[in-house]
Design an enzyme around this catalytic site. Structure first.
Site, PDB file in Angstrom:
ATOM      1  N   SER A 105      39.905  37.934  44.139  1.00 55.51           N
ATOM      2  CA  SER A 105      38.900  36.874  44.173  1.00 55.51           C
ATOM      3  C   SER A 105      37.482  37.428  44.091  1.00 55.51           C
ATOM      4  O   SER A 105      37.119  38.080  43.132  1.00 55.51           O
ATOM      5  CB  SER A 105      39.110  36.020  45.428  1.00 55.51           C
ATOM      6  OG  SER A 105      38.332  34.863  45.410  1.00 55.51           O
ATOM      7  N   ASP A 242      33.411  33.128  40.874  1.00 57.87           N
ATOM      8  CA  ASP A 242      33.781  34.435  41.410  1.00 57.87           C
ATOM      9  C   ASP A 242      34.814  35.050  40.483  1.00 57.87           C
ATOM     10  O   ASP A 242      35.101  34.515  39.409  1.00 57.87           O
ATOM     11  CB  ASP A 242      34.289  34.310  42.846  1.00 57.87           C
ATOM     12  CG  ASP A 242      35.527  33.419  42.954  1.00 57.87           C
ATOM     13  OD1 ASP A 242      35.763  32.618  42.027  1.00 57.87           O
ATOM     14  OD2 ASP A 242      36.253  33.506  43.959  1.00 57.87           O
TER      15      ASP A 242
END
Length: 449
Positions: A105, A242
């Site tokens: 992530s 992200d």
């Protein structure tokens, strides 16, 4: 022994102590035992969708996961580099038994992680993750001959996902100028493409992944570059993802950050206007700003609070049948269109609201006033004692009494570290900071290891 799975899969330093090729293979084999449909589906072998973000370690880790699944008799659809929400969508779209995403992530490049989606594209509940962990050390099933799994490259994975996103966008985005920061991550191709296809003029930064530069000084954790680019291009707004694009934060035309709470406020009001905000309810977490709660109350919208982590937001949404939920960090779930947080979808819906109303994103974000919020991470403490320590409880009560209705206090244990997070909101930053620092001292003294 600490639990293997965190709030979002298993994550750590790639090729370090835990996240190794051997571990990835064994975890995939364990998942195959737990997640495969024991009854089969229409006589076919179980199927899994596997995707990854572009970080270098994902190349060998995804190969290990694919090997573990195929050697367990699972047919694998290899989606390649795609956002996490794309794997969730594709898992449901092709009626796969489960999905696997290789990503850490928003973490820096050296880290990586493995997360699973159940049939339909939903994140696994704790009990299922525990079941996978329980069989991790057992001898795996090893089918032979015609019973081994086959691996197929899913060449149209990105196209399917883009088409799905475009189906959700109304109205079109003609007339809007948007800057996309893809964090050199999984959305580097699909996010600019879908915004252009939706009609926007798009400027792109952070979209040249080389396996090493993911989240490096860009994306939703480093908004400074996007802020400057929005002002430079005279754009209407900027969208930041992200590394795996399950988050979206935004920047207005003046370069001011629009956080996840403000995005949820904008979308909640939009859905309410369209009559699609189920029960006029928004699901947020205990970390969401008090200003969001106040704004929603003023608009006649109920806020249901969940634990921190988009999986817990989703659980609460599914329990109540709600249509919108999310986190301050930019994980936003639009359950009519997605089964997990989707940063590209969130950005599209945000831009669509700007196009529909003709109002600036700054004006729309003004629906809520953020209360000053201070968060201090108190490290190297026994986090498990925080709820039961009388001295900590007394200090919290004292601060809450002094703040009265003008603020609030939240102490939360980290899910992965020996850390207690002390969060205080107040009517001024100075008051919030002073209260948070005072509580942090008490936590450090009372819970020291």
């Amino acid at each position: 022994m600490p639990r293997l799975f965190g709030t979002d899969g298993v994550r750590g330093l790639a090729n370090g102590e835990v996240i190794t090729a051997d571990f990835a293979l064994r975890l995939a084999q364990a998942a195959a035992r737990v997640l495969r449909d024991p009854e089969g589906t229409e006589g076919r072998r179980p199927v899994a969708v596997v995707g990854r973000d572009p970080r270098a370690s994902g190349e060998f880790l995804s190969a290990a996961v694919v090997a573990g699944l195929a050697s367990s008799g699972i047919d694998v659809l290899d989606a390649g580099v795609v956002p996490t929400p794309a794997v969730a969508f594709l898992t449901g779209e092709v009626h796969a038994d489960f999905g696997v995403m290789l990503s850490a992530s928003h973490n820096a490049m050296p880290d990586n992680g493995i997360k699973f989606f159940a049939a339909g594209g939903h994140k696994l509940p704790d009990a299922v993750e525990d079941a996978i962990e329980a069989v991790l050390g057992e001898v795996p099933e090893r089918p032979t001959g015609v019973d081994v799994g086959r691996v197929t490259l899913m060449e149209d994975a990105g196209t399917r996902y883009v088409r799905h996103l475009l189906d959700a966008v109304e109205p079109r985005l003609e007339g809007l100028t948007i800057v996309i920061d893809a964090a050199h991550g999984a959305a580097s191709e699909v996010s600019p493409e879908v915004f252009r296809l939706a009609g926007a003029e798009v400027h792109v930064i952070g979209a040249r992944p080389d396996g090493l530069n993911i989240n490096d000084g860009c994306g939703s954790t480093h908004l400074e570059v996007l802020q400057a680019a929005v002002v430079e291009h005279g754009a209407d707004l900027g969208i930041a993802h992200d590394g795996d694009a399950d988050r979206c934060l935004a920047v207005d035309a003046d370069g001011t950050v629009v956080d996840g709470d403000q995005i949820m406020a904008i979308l909640a009001l939009s859905l309410k206007d369209h009559g699609t905000l189920v029960d006029d309810t928004l699901v947020a977490t205990v970390m969401s700003n008090l200003g969001l709660m106040q704004a929603m109350e003023a608009a006649g919208i109920t806020v249901v609070q969940a634990g921190v982590g988009d999986r817990y937001v989703l659980e609460e949404m599914r329990r109540g049948g709600y249509s919108l939920g999310g986190e301050q960090s930019g994980h936003v779930i639009l359950l009519e269109h997605a089964t997990t947080g989707d940063g590209v979808l969130t950005g599209l819906m945000l831009a669509a609201r700007v196009a529909e109303t003709g109002r600036s994103i700054a004006d729309l974000a003004g629906a809520m006033t953020r209360m000053p919020q201070v968060l201090i991470n108190v490290k190297d403490v026994d986090k498990h004692r925080v709820d039961g320590d009388e001295g900590v409880r007394a200090a919290v009560t004292q601060v809450e009494t002094s703040l009265a209705s003008a603020g609030r206090v939240l102490l939360r244990k980290s899910g992965t570290e020996a850390v207690v997070r002390v969060m205080v909101e107040a009517d001024t930053h100075e008051r919030a900071l002073a209260s948070a620092e005072r509580l942090s001292v008490v936590v450090r003294e009372r819970l020291a290891l």
